[in-house]
Each structure stands twice: as structure tokens, then as C-alpha cells.
Design a protein around this motif. Structure first.
Motif, PDB file in Angstrom:
ATOM      1  N   GLY A  20       4.050  -0.915  -7.814  1.00  0.00           N
ATOM      2  CA  GLY A  20       4.572  -0.035  -8.907  1.00  0.00           C
ATOM      3  C   GLY A  20       3.979   1.329  -8.630  1.00  0.00           C
ATOM      4  O   GLY A  20       3.296   1.676  -7.878  1.00  0.00           O
ATOM      5  N   ASP A  21       4.217   2.115  -9.791  1.00  0.00           N
ATOM      6  CA  ASP A  21       4.059   3.610  -9.729  1.00  0.00           C
ATOM      7  C   ASP A  21       3.283   3.996 -11.146  1.00  0.00           C
ATOM      8  O   ASP A  21       3.330   5.188 -11.318  1.00  0.00           O
ATOM      9  CB  ASP A  21       5.117   4.354  -9.391  1.00  0.00           C
ATOM     10  N   LEU A  22       2.916   2.977 -11.798  1.00  0.00           N
ATOM     11  CA  LEU A  22       2.462   3.390 -13.077  1.00  0.00           C
ATOM     12  C   LEU A  22       1.135   2.612 -13.461  1.00  0.00           C
ATOM     13  O   LEU A  22       0.823   1.394 -12.837  1.00  0.00           O
ATOM     14  CB  LEU A  22       3.215   2.893 -14.302  1.00  0.00           C
ATOM     15  N   CYS A  36      -1.685  -6.249  -7.013  1.00  0.00           N
ATOM     16  CA  CYS A  36      -0.941  -5.008  -7.035  1.00  0.00           C
ATOM     17  C   CYS A  36      -1.234  -3.979  -6.066  1.00  0.00           C
ATOM     18  O   CYS A  36      -2.595  -3.899  -5.909  1.00  0.00           O
ATOM     19  CB  CYS A  36      -1.190  -4.526  -8.623  1.00  0.00           C
ATOM     20  N   VAL A  37      -0.368  -3.222  -5.753  1.00  0.00           N
ATOM     21  CA  VAL A  37      -0.568  -1.882  -5.029  1.00  0.00           C
ATOM     22  C   VAL A  37       0.409  -0.924  -5.746  1.00  0.00           C
ATOM     23  O   VAL A  37       1.217  -1.282  -6.565  1.00  0.00           O
ATOM     24  CB  VAL A  37      -0.092  -2.139  -3.565  1.00  0.00           C
ATOM     25  N   LEU A  38      -0.225   0.441  -5.643  1.00  0.00           N
ATOM     26  CA  LEU A  38       0.677   1.532  -6.588  1.00  0.00           C
ATOM     27  C   LEU A  38       1.019   2.573  -5.287  1.00  0.00           C
ATOM     28  O   LEU A  38       0.199   2.732  -4.413  1.00  0.00           O
ATOM     29  CB  LEU A  38      -0.338   2.040  -7.420  1.00  0.00           C
ATOM     30  N   ILE A  39       1.950   3.182  -5.790  1.00  0.00           N
ATOM     31  CA  ILE A  39       2.649   4.080  -5.009  1.00  0.00           C
ATOM     32  C   ILE A  39       2.601   5.467  -5.672  1.00  0.00           C
ATOM     33  O   ILE A  39       3.250   5.618  -6.915  1.00  0.00           O
ATOM     34  CB  ILE A  39       4.178   3.660  -4.828  1.00  0.00           C
ATOM     35  N   ALA A  40       1.985   6.586  -5.198  1.00  0.00           N
ATOM     36  CA  ALA A  40       1.630   7.741  -5.747  1.00  0.00           C
ATOM     37  C   ALA A  40       2.942   8.748  -5.849  1.00  0.00           C
ATOM     38  O   ALA A  40       2.738   9.769  -6.112  1.00  0.00           O
ATOM     39  CB  ALA A  40       0.622   8.287  -5.341  1.00  0.00           C
ATOM     40  N   GLN A  44       3.387   8.531 -11.745  1.00  0.00           N
ATOM     41  CA  GLN A  44       1.789   9.151 -12.097  1.00  0.00           C
ATOM     42  C   GLN A  44       1.290   9.392 -10.678  1.00  0.00           C
ATOM     43  O   GLN A  44       1.495   8.982  -9.816  1.00  0.00           O
ATOM     44  CB  GLN A  44       1.015   8.044 -12.651  1.00  0.00           C
ATOM     45  N   GLY A  45       0.336  10.649 -10.772  1.00  0.00           N
ATOM     46  CA  GLY A  45      -0.074  11.054  -9.663  1.00  0.00           C
ATOM     47  C   GLY A  45      -1.140  10.146  -9.010  1.00  0.00           C
ATOM     48  O   GLY A  45      -1.683   9.389  -9.708  1.00  0.00           O
ATOM     49  N   LYS A  46      -1.628  10.336  -7.876  1.00  0.00           N
ATOM     50  CA  LYS A  46      -2.584   9.692  -7.089  1.00  0.00           C
ATOM     51  C   LYS A  46      -3.919   9.821  -7.820  1.00  0.00           C
ATOM     52  O   LYS A  46      -4.603   8.555  -7.801  1.00  0.00           O
ATOM     53  CB  LYS A  46      -2.858  10.167  -5.568  1.00  0.00           C
TER      54      LYS A  46
END
Length: 70
Positions: A20-22, A36-40, A44-46
Motif C-alpha cells: 500500500g501507499d497509506l 505489509c510493505v508501503l510504497i512512498a 503519503q510521504g516516506k
């Protein structure tokens, strides 16, 4: 939706990876019992995403390269 999909699919939550990105995506993964992994490079920012304690990648290519080595 994520919980509904998990129930219908019968997937083992411990074998599910939410990408995801949130911060909300991280929260959903927690509720699902999934990793979960997140993509910046999304909504939302890193710096914000790092507060989740999850692995955060700059982009999908970086994530894919890292996951090849897991």
C-alpha cells in the motif's frame, strides 16, 4: 474490502502481503493479520509511512528487488 476478500478467498493471513501507499493500508494489514510493505511514491510521504514501523520503499522497483532476496 480486505477483510471480505480474506474471508472469501480462504487465504492464510500469514501468507498474505498487503502492498500500500497509506498508513491505513498498514492498519488494515494489522487487522487482517497479514504482513505489509508501503510504497512512498503514492499518497503519503516516506516520513509519514515510516511511523508505521513497516518496511517502506521509495518505489515498486525497489520493493521487488528487495523481495527477491527474502
Amino acid at each position: 474490502r480486505g477483510l471480505g476478500w480474506l474471508e472469501k478467498s480462504g487465504a492464510d493471513p500469514e501468507k498474505v502481503l498487503v502492498i500500500g501507499d497509506l498508513l491505513h493500508d498498514s492498519e488494515l494489514a494489522f487487522i487482517m493479520g497479514a504482513d505489509c510493505v508501503l510504497i512512498a511514491s503514492g499518497h503519503q510521504g516516506k516520513p509519514e509511512l515510516l511511523t508505521s514501523g513497516r518496511r517502506v520503499y521509495d518505489d515498486l522497483e525497489q520493493m521487488l528487488e528487495d523481495l527477491k532476496h527474502d
